[in-house]
Motif scaffolding. Structure first.
Motif, mmCIF file in Angstrom:
data_model
loop_
_atom_site.group_PDB
_atom_site.id
_atom_site.type_symbol
_atom_site.label_atom_id
_atom_site.label_comp_id
_atom_site.label_asym_id
_atom_site.label_seq_id
_atom_site.Cartn_x
_atom_site.Cartn_y
_atom_site.Cartn_z
ATOM 1 N N LYS A 136 9.314 -6.734 9.235
ATOM 2 C CA LYS A 136 8.554 -7.970 9.431
ATOM 3 C C LYS A 136 8.447 -8.789 8.149
ATOM 4 C CE LYS A 136 5.612 -6.195 13.175
ATOM 5 N NZ LYS A 136 4.205 -5.950 13.597
ATOM 6 N N LYS A 137 8.818 -8.181 7.038
ATOM 7 C CA LYS A 137 8.722 -8.826 5.724
ATOM 8 C C LYS A 137 7.295 -9.278 5.447
ATOM 9 C CE LYS A 137 13.561 -10.328 5.731
ATOM 10 N NZ LYS A 137 14.503 -11.474 5.597
ATOM 11 N N GLU A 138 6.369 -8.350 5.702
ATOM 12 C CA GLU A 138 4.945 -8.624 5.489
ATOM 13 C C GLU A 138 4.356 -7.642 4.481
ATOM 14 O OE1 GLU A 138 3.835 -10.303 9.984
ATOM 15 O OE2 GLU A 138 3.089 -8.364 9.298
ATOM 16 N N ALA A 139 3.471 -8.146 3.655
ATOM 17 C CA ALA A 139 2.787 -7.311 2.660
ATOM 18 C C ALA A 139 1.282 -7.456 2.826
ATOM 19 C CB ALA A 139 3.200 -7.717 1.249
ATOM 20 N N LYS A 140 0.577 -6.306 2.789
ATOM 21 C CA LYS A 140 -0.888 -6.304 2.920
ATOM 22 C C LYS A 140 -1.499 -5.382 1.876
ATOM 23 C CE LYS A 140 -0.718 -6.875 7.980
ATOM 24 N NZ LYS A 140 -1.114 -6.254 9.281
ATOM 25 N N GLN A 141 -2.629 -5.808 1.354
ATOM 26 C CA GLN A 141 -3.380 -4.939 0.444
ATOM 27 C C GLN A 141 -4.123 -3.889 1.266
ATOM 28 O OE1 GLN A 141 -6.154 -6.568 -2.682
ATOM 29 N NE2 GLN A 141 -7.684 -5.414 -1.502
ATOM 30 N N ILE A 142 -4.000 -2.607 0.856
ATOM 31 C CA ILE A 142 -4.744 -1.556 1.549
ATOM 32 C C ILE A 142 -5.803 -0.921 0.646
ATOM 33 C CG2 ILE A 142 -2.878 -1.045 3.162
ATOM 34 C CD1 ILE A 142 -2.233 1.430 1.437
ATOM 35 N N ALA A 143 -5.730 -1.191 -0.666
ATOM 36 C CA ALA A 143 -6.730 -0.643 -1.585
ATOM 37 C C ALA A 143 -6.707 -1.439 -2.887
ATOM 38 C CB ALA A 143 -6.465 0.836 -1.868
ATOM 39 N N PHE A 144 -7.831 -1.404 -3.583
ATOM 40 C CA PHE A 144 -7.950 -2.113 -4.860
ATOM 41 C C PHE A 144 -8.854 -1.288 -5.775
ATOM 42 C CE2 PHE A 144 -9.383 -5.249 -7.904
ATOM 43 C CZ PHE A 144 -8.255 -6.062 -8.079
ATOM 44 N N TYR A 145 -8.399 -1.074 -7.018
ATOM 45 C CA TYR A 145 -9.141 -0.223 -7.959
ATOM 46 C C TYR A 145 -9.374 -0.942 -9.274
ATOM 47 C CZ TYR A 145 -8.042 3.537 -4.713
ATOM 48 O OH TYR A 145 -7.935 4.305 -3.582
ATOM 49 N N GLY A 146 -10.561 -0.706 -9.840
ATOM 50 C CA GLY A 146 -10.899 -1.239 -11.146
ATOM 51 C C GLY A 146 -10.407 -0.302 -12.243
ATOM 52 N N PRO A 147 -10.771 -0.587 -13.495
ATOM 53 C CA PRO A 147 -10.252 0.175 -14.640
ATOM 54 C C PRO A 147 -10.691 1.632 -14.719
ATOM 55 C CG PRO A 147 -11.940 -1.397 -15.320
ATOM 56 C CD PRO A 147 -11.619 -1.717 -13.904
ATOM 57 N N SER A 148 -11.706 2.037 -13.970
ATOM 58 C CA SER A 148 -12.177 3.423 -14.040
ATOM 59 C C SER A 148 -11.326 4.383 -13.202
ATOM 60 C CB SER A 148 -13.635 3.515 -13.577
ATOM 61 O OG SER A 148 -14.481 2.805 -14.457
ATOM 62 N N PHE A 149 -10.474 3.819 -12.342
ATOM 63 C CA PHE A 149 -9.649 4.650 -11.463
ATOM 64 C C PHE A 149 -8.199 4.171 -11.522
ATOM 65 C CE2 PHE A 149 -13.937 4.569 -9.789
ATOM 66 C CZ PHE A 149 -14.218 5.915 -9.601
ATOM 67 N N ARG A 150 -7.288 5.120 -11.365
ATOM 68 C CA ARG A 150 -5.882 4.763 -11.427
ATOM 69 C C ARG A 150 -5.078 5.546 -10.388
ATOM 70 N NH1 ARG A 150 -6.027 1.297 -12.637
ATOM 71 N NH2 ARG A 150 -6.396 1.123 -14.865
ATOM 72 N N ILE A 151 -4.329 4.827 -9.563
ATOM 73 C CA ILE A 151 -3.407 5.491 -8.644
ATOM 74 C C ILE A 151 -2.126 5.774 -9.422
ATOM 75 C CG2 ILE A 151 -2.065 5.294 -6.522
ATOM 76 C CD1 ILE A 151 -5.095 5.645 -6.145
ATOM 77 N N GLU A 152 -1.790 7.053 -9.549
ATOM 78 C CA GLU A 152 -0.671 7.458 -10.389
ATOM 79 C C GLU A 152 0.623 7.686 -9.607
ATOM 80 O OE1 GLU A 152 -2.468 9.668 -14.109
ATOM 81 O OE2 GLU A 152 -2.791 10.863 -12.300
ATOM 82 N N ASP A 153 0.505 7.927 -8.328
ATOM 83 C CA ASP A 153 1.683 8.135 -7.484
ATOM 84 C C ASP A 153 1.233 8.116 -6.022
ATOM 85 O OD1 ASP A 153 4.321 8.496 -6.861
ATOM 86 O OD2 ASP A 153 4.526 10.473 -7.787
ATOM 87 N N ALA A 154 2.178 8.230 -5.116
ATOM 88 C CA ALA A 154 1.863 8.268 -3.688
ATOM 89 C C ALA A 154 2.974 8.999 -2.959
ATOM 90 C CB ALA A 154 1.680 6.861 -3.134
ATOM 91 N N VAL A 155 2.643 9.548 -1.801
ATOM 92 C CA VAL A 155 3.622 10.241 -0.962
ATOM 93 C C VAL A 155 3.357 9.893 0.498
ATOM 94 C CG1 VAL A 155 4.028 12.189 -2.524
ATOM 95 C CG2 VAL A 155 2.157 12.303 -0.872
ATOM 96 N N TRP A 156 4.393 10.051 1.319
ATOM 97 C CA TRP A 156 4.255 9.855 2.755
ATOM 98 C C TRP A 156 4.306 11.194 3.463
ATOM 99 C CZ3 TRP A 156 3.604 5.313 5.598
ATOM 100 C CH2 TRP A 156 3.707 4.103 4.884
ATOM 101 N N LYS A 157 3.512 11.333 4.488
ATOM 102 C CA LYS A 157 3.599 12.470 5.397
ATOM 103 C C LYS A 157 4.198 11.915 6.687
ATOM 104 C CE LYS A 157 -0.147 15.086 5.512
ATOM 105 N NZ LYS A 157 -1.584 15.450 5.556
ATOM 106 N N GLY A 158 5.528 11.946 6.761
ATOM 107 C CA GLY A 158 6.205 11.353 7.899
ATOM 108 C C GLY A 158 6.312 9.857 7.752
ATOM 109 N N ASP A 159 6.139 9.143 8.847
ATOM 110 C CA ASP A 159 6.300 7.693 8.862
ATOM 111 C C ASP A 159 4.990 6.918 8.802
ATOM 112 O OD1 ASP A 159 9.017 7.201 8.832
ATOM 113 O OD2 ASP A 159 9.235 7.479 10.984
ATOM 114 N N SER A 160 3.905 7.551 9.213
ATOM 115 C CA SER A 160 2.697 6.764 9.462
ATOM 116 C C SER A 160 1.460 7.204 8.677
ATOM 117 C CB SER A 160 2.360 6.800 10.958
ATOM 118 O OG SER A 160 2.233 8.136 11.412
#
Length: 213
Positions: A136-160
């Motif tokens: 669909k060529k669509e982008a959505k924000q699903i989370a937002f973090y301030g300086p006290s927290f950092r997302i360092e990586d991510a993984v998928w469990k299947g497709d969803s």
């Protein structure tokens, strides 16, 4: 007399054969039980993020993450460019985290850092996590973090189902599980602090030749 001796021999042979058969069954049973007790590793333990911190913290365990909150998934707008869009910076492409079908990916980098004129990564204080629908060529924000927290990586469990792997300023790791079909978010926090000199977020970038000050 010969007939009697022959009868005894046949009885003895029959008993010995039966005993061997029973012993054989007994020895085979523990092997079956042992195989049935083999456990499958927690998916978290297979990630590079977990392995990195486990090496530096031997007691680091996937079982020590406890759920803190369950809430509905909330989408927001984003200004980040998506793959193949005009103005997209190709430097981010190797860092996108695709699901199994390659029809969605997570972008945890585009909003968070840029390459400065000196060739080093320059970081924003905040971090936006973006889900991109490739078809669909669509982008959505699903989370937002301030300086006290950092997302360092991510993984998928299947497709969803996607799982964000993070760390806090106090070195307390956490994970956030997004179940998109159920429109549900689960937040988990680790029960202890970790010891490390370099966070995995920097290691992840340096693996792809991004220089860090």
């Amino acid at each position: 007399m010969k007939g009697y001796i022959l009868l005894l021999f046949l009885v003895f042979f029959s008993c010995e054969k039966q005993e061997k058969s029973q012993n054989s069954k007994v020895t085979e049973k523990p092997a079956t039980t042992k195989n049935s007790q083999k456990s499958t590793p927690n998916f978290l333990e297979t990630t590079d993020w977990f392995k990195y911190y486990k090496e530096k913290n031997p007691a680091f365990s996937a079982e020590k993450f406890t759920i803190q909150q369950t809430s509905p998934l909330s989408y927001g707008e984003t200004s980040v460019k998506i793959l193949n869009e005009k103005g997209f910076n190709e430097i981010y492409a190797p860092f996108f985290i695709f699901n199994e079908s390659k029809d969605h990916y997570l972008d945890i980098d585009s909003y968070h850092w840029i390459i400065s004129p000196d060739g080093y990564a320059g970081f924003e204080a905040d971090q936006q996590i973006v889900l991109v629908d490739v078809k669909k060529k669509e982008a959505k924000q699903i989370a937002f973090y301030g300086p006290s927290f950092r997302i360092e990586d991510a993984v998928w469990k299947g497709d969803s189902v996607a799982v964000l792997l993070g760390n806090s300023y106090e070195k307390v790791p956490f994970k956030v599980e997004f179940n998109f079909p159920k429109n549900q978010v689960k937040n988990y926090q680790y029960s202890d602090t970790l010891k490390f000199d370099v966070p995995y977020s920097e290691v992840r970038l340096e693996k792809r030749a991004i220089k860090i000050n």
